[in-house]
Design a protein around this motif. Structure first.
Motif, PDB file in Angstrom:
ATOM      1  N   LEU A   1      37.988  52.385  45.088  1.00 32.36           N
ATOM      2  CA  LEU A   1      37.535  51.770  43.968  1.00 32.36           C
ATOM      3  C   LEU A   1      36.800  52.580  42.870  1.00 32.36           C
ATOM      4  CD1 LEU A   1      37.792  48.745  42.585  1.00 32.36           C
ATOM      5  CD2 LEU A   1      35.674  48.110  43.843  1.00 32.36           C
TER       6      LEU A   1
ATOM      7  N   VAL B   1      45.884  52.330  46.084  1.00 35.51           N
ATOM      8  CA  VAL B   1      44.687  51.914  46.694  1.00 35.51           C
ATOM      9  C   VAL B   1      44.760  52.314  48.170  1.00 35.51           C
ATOM     10  CG1 VAL B   1      44.608  49.854  45.354  1.00 35.51           C
ATOM     11  CG2 VAL B   1      45.862  49.727  47.460  1.00 35.51           C
TER      12      VAL B   1
ATOM     13  N   ILE C   1      42.547  44.462  45.696  1.00 40.90           N
ATOM     14  CA  ILE C   1      42.069  45.561  44.738  1.00 40.90           C
ATOM     15  C   ILE C   1      43.479  45.888  43.875  1.00 40.90           C
ATOM     16  CG2 ILE C   1      41.221  47.841  44.283  1.00 40.90           C
ATOM     17  CD1 ILE C   1      39.494  47.669  46.890  1.00 40.90           C
TER      18      ILE C   1
ATOM     19  N   PRO D   1      33.185  42.608  47.631  1.00 35.57           N
ATOM     20  CA  PRO D   1      34.378  43.019  47.961  1.00 35.57           C
ATOM     21  C   PRO D   1      34.377  43.474  49.381  1.00 35.57           C
ATOM     22  CG  PRO D   1      33.644  44.707  46.586  1.00 35.57           C
ATOM     23  CD  PRO D   1      32.708  43.447  46.476  1.00 35.57           C
ATOM     24  N   THR D   2      33.438  43.915  50.007  1.00 37.89           N
ATOM     25  CA  THR D   2      33.426  44.303  51.275  1.00 37.89           C
ATOM     26  C   THR D   2      32.450  43.711  52.231  1.00 37.89           C
ATOM     27  OG1 THR D   2      31.897  46.074  50.628  1.00 37.89           O
ATOM     28  CG2 THR D   2      34.057  46.970  50.256  1.00 37.89           C
TER      29      THR D   2
ATOM     30  N   GLN E   1      42.051  43.866  51.774  1.00 39.05           N
ATOM     31  CA  GLN E   1      41.042  44.090  50.572  1.00 39.05           C
ATOM     32  C   GLN E   1      41.815  44.972  49.940  1.00 39.05           C
ATOM     33  OE1 GLN E   1      37.837  42.005  50.722  1.00 39.05           O
ATOM     34  NE2 GLN E   1      38.451  42.569  48.756  1.00 39.05           N
ATOM     35  N   ARG E   2      42.443  46.083  50.202  1.00 39.55           N
ATOM     36  CA  ARG E   2      43.112  46.694  49.367  1.00 39.55           C
ATOM     37  C   ARG E   2      44.230  46.330  48.530  1.00 39.55           C
ATOM     38  NH1 ARG E   2      41.945  52.518  50.617  1.00 39.55           N
ATOM     39  NH2 ARG E   2      40.766  52.443  52.548  1.00 39.55           N
TER      40      ARG E   2
ATOM     41  N   VAL F   1      38.586  41.163  42.055  1.00 37.98           N
ATOM     42  CA  VAL F   1      38.630  41.312  43.571  1.00 37.98           C
ATOM     43  C   VAL F   1      37.903  40.146  44.286  1.00 37.98           C
ATOM     44  CG1 VAL F   1      38.697  43.059  45.432  1.00 37.98           C
ATOM     45  CG2 VAL F   1      39.042  43.865  43.102  1.00 37.98           C
TER      46      VAL F   1
ATOM     47  N   THR G   1      38.555  53.047  39.101  1.00 40.24           N
ATOM     48  CA  THR G   1      38.166  52.589  37.989  1.00 40.24           C
ATOM     49  C   THR G   1      37.305  53.689  37.024  1.00 40.24           C
ATOM     50  OG1 THR G   1      36.000  52.382  39.065  1.00 40.24           O
ATOM     51  CG2 THR G   1      37.216  50.489  38.788  1.00 40.24           C
TER      52      THR G   1
ATOM     53  N   ALA H   1      33.991  42.698  40.890  1.00 40.63           N
ATOM     54  CA  ALA H   1      34.448  42.586  42.284  1.00 40.63           C
ATOM     55  C   ALA H   1      33.427  41.853  43.084  1.00 40.63           C
ATOM     56  CB  ALA H   1      34.326  44.200  42.862  1.00 40.63           C
TER      57      ALA H   1
ATOM     58  N   ILE I   1      37.157  51.847  51.172  1.00 37.43           N
ATOM     59  CA  ILE I   1      37.410  50.868  50.098  1.00 37.43           C
ATOM     60  C   ILE I   1      36.455  51.264  48.751  1.00 37.43           C
ATOM     61  CG2 ILE I   1      37.449  48.443  49.318  1.00 37.43           C
ATOM     62  CD1 ILE I   1      38.724  47.949  51.771  1.00 37.43           C
TER      63      ILE I   1
END
Length: 605
Positions: A219, A161, A187, A203-204, A183-184, A117, A223, A200, A215
């Motif tokens: 995630l 997501v 992912i 990622p944010t 961003q989703r 990501v 996971t 990642a 998010i």
């Protein structure tokens, strides 16, 4: 910065692993060294790195820009730049040494067992391909789905997501998605092969705190459900401590400390880790909160001073007396009864006409700012916060006279903004200057640093060549840029240095109001802290007034006197920083505060 053996690591994660055959070990990095070829020979970007990531575990690598954290991650994925290579060491993925597998095998692993990501969704998504096509392509190319049923799986992934109406969203383009939605989508791509390890990379970092939390929650849930191990790359130690099981701290290519996340946070051993903790806005905000709760005035004062926070006394100072203008500016300022306020915004609204998607569709009105009023006292810092789309940047653009209000009025030093002739507008530009979010895109890449800072002086016919040179050198000194850096170009500077150039350029004409629109959100926490301290120091020295636009309430606590919270174009809450943080009046403000990473962590003061 010197390192002692005791400081170098705090519980090396790989010590307990007997070998690469250990059943729950997904990734093991052994004595890894990464070099890049340069004109001056090999430059070592990562030196003797050791770490272990187990199934279902999240390991966060933290450090400022240039620390080597992303280089280490790209080495794991086999995605180093063409001039980069693994010089020494091993990267074990399950029972395979990735340094010895063929390029074909590495490509196969990246499509299935290894997921990524990336940081910036806008540059990592093809702008001319629909979102669904881009996910379809990955599924087909990696042999995960046939062309016939790829779209069904794509819709399932987008739904997983958290994207509503996933089938319709799959047919849209990246520009039709918000930052959080993009961003989703990334992912979804990263998890499409159900990887054993997901990298990642920040990622944010460019997202609102509430979107960031959503998010990261999504995630974490995915996971955990899949048993995926996560290698999280971030510059925010507060975020890492909240989200990771193990934290690995990198500095100039070295792993200087690693261990259980809460242990590293509560008992950091290395001076650099302590520096990261002090710089992280989320942890700084939490430290201030704890000091207030416990009545630790000395600790509170130190925490405020460390980040240049003016504290409540500053509000009292700027509101004491209408005649109390900052030194050196009294001759340009109004002496009316309202002269304590440099800017007054009254019932301002901004309505945009938005064209529909169809060829013959009718335009619709969209209200970006709806009846907003605010005052900005001289010499103070007023922050406007809210999520993307709340209207805060549109409000800033109207104060800058870039956009015109649909209704309402904005006055600056007693005069109506935008009401004068061309000469009045030029004069206003001298007195009000912006500092934008991305210092790279706001600086001309073909201009040297000297020319970038000199440009407003030329545009406003400031002095002769010698006078402009003296002014540029004075400005460079104020923002801690060396004379040698004046001859460089933006591409040769770090993000923090580029932002210093942008600040110097904004100060060139001695403005009274500086509008900072997300001026530190693209910077790592150490550089962010430096820029905030610089802004506070310049305010003290020059008597500047700031309007600070941000989505990050943790930053607000460090720099602002007053804060306005915007939602859907309206101000939903306003007050001093302490009152808003300690006693938020609305659920929306409470949600913003609750989303600050590390808000509930116990810190050693």
């Amino acid at each position: 910065m010197s390192d002692t053996p005791e400081q170098k690591t705090s519980g090396t994660a790989s010590d307990s692993v007997a070998g690469p055959e250990a059943a729950d070990v997904v990734l093991r990095v052994e004595d890894l060294c990464v070099d890049f070829r340069t004109e001056n020979g090999a430059a070592r970007a990562v030196a003797n790195a050791n770490l272990t990531v187990r199934r279902g575990q999240t390991v966060a690598i933290v450090g400022e820009s240039g620390s080597g954290k992303t280089t280490l991650a790209m080495a794991v994925l086999g995605l180093l730049a063409s001039n980069g290579s693994v010089a020494e060491g091993h990267i074990w993925f399950k029972d395979e040494d990735l340094g010895k597998v063929s390029p074909q095998r590495m490509a196969q692993l990246r499509g299935t067992e290894l997921g990524l990501v990336p940081q910036d969704p806008m540059t990592n998504l093809d702008p001319i391909m629909r979102i669904g096509q881009q996910i379809d392509e990955g599924l087909i190319d990696n042999g995960l789905r046939t062309r016939r049923d790829a779209r069904t799986r794509t819709v399932e992934l987008l739904d997983e997501v958290g994207l509503p109406d996933a089938r319709r969203r799959a047919s849209q383009y990246p520009h039709e998605f918000s930052g959080g939605m993009r961003q989703r989508a990334l992912i979804a791509m990263g998890l499409s092969g159900r990887p054993a390890l997901l990298v990642a990379d920040e990622p944010t970092s460019a997202l609102d705190v509430t979107v960031q939390r959503g998010i990261l929650d999504q995630l974490s849930g995915l996971t955990e459900e899949l048993g995926t191990a996560v290698l999280l790359i971030t510059h925010d130690l507060g975020l890492a401590a909240e989200r990771a099981d193990v934290v690995v701290v990198m500095y100039r290519g070295d792993i200087v400390e690693q261990g259980p996340a809460r242990q590293v946070l509560t008992d950091p051993q290395h001076e650099y880790t302590k520096r990261l903790m002090a710089a992280a806005p989320s942890l700084a905000s939490r430290r201030i909160e704890i000091a207030r709760e416990r009545g630790l005035d000395d600790v509170l004062e130190d925490a405020l001073l460390a980040h240049g926070s003016p504290g409540s006394a500053e509000v009292e100072r700027v509101s004491e007396d209408a005649e109390g203008a900052p030194t050196g500016e009294a001759d340009t300022r109004s002496t009316s009864a309202d002269s304590a306020n440099l800017v007054s915004v009254r019932d301002v609204s901004k309505v945009f006409s938005i064209r529909g998607n169809g060829l013959f569709s009718r335009a619709k009105d969209f209200t970006a700012v709806d009846g907003v009023s605010l005052d900005i006292p001289r010499g103070s810092t007023v922050a406007v916060v809210g999520e993307s789309g709340s209207g805060k940047s549109t409000l800033a653009r109207m104060i800058l006279d870039i956009e015109k209000p649909t209704t309402g009025s904005i006055t600056f030093d007693g005069g109506l903004v935008g009401a004068g002739n061309h000469r009045d507008q030029i004069a206003y530009r001298r007195r009000v200057q912006p500092v934008f979010q991305d210092p790279y895109s706001s600086l001309d890449p073909l201009y040297s640093v000297y020319r970038a800072i000199e440009e407003p002086l030329r545009a406003h016919s400031y002095g002769d060549v010698a006078a402009r040179r003296a002014r540029v050198e004075e400005l460079a000194d104020q923002v801690a840029l060396s004379k040698g850096q004046l001859q460089r170009f933006p591409s040769e500077l770090s993000g923090g240095q580029r932002q210093r150039v942008a600040i110097a350029r904004a100060l060139a004409l001695s403005p009274e109001l500086v509008v900072c629109d997300e001026a530190v959100s693209a910077l790592d926490v150490v550089v962010q802290a430096q820029i905030l301290q610089l802004l506070a120091g310049l305010q003290e020295e020059l008597g500047l007034t700031y309007l600070f636009i941000t989505h990050d309430l943790a930053v607000v606590r460090q720099i602002a006197d007053r804060v306005l919270v915007m939602q859907d174009g309206r101000v939903v809450e306003e007050g001093t920083v302490d009152s808003v943080f300690d006693s938020p009046a609305t659920d929306y403000t409470r949600a913003l505060l609750d989303a600050i990473p590390g808000k509930d962590l116990e810190l050693a003061l």
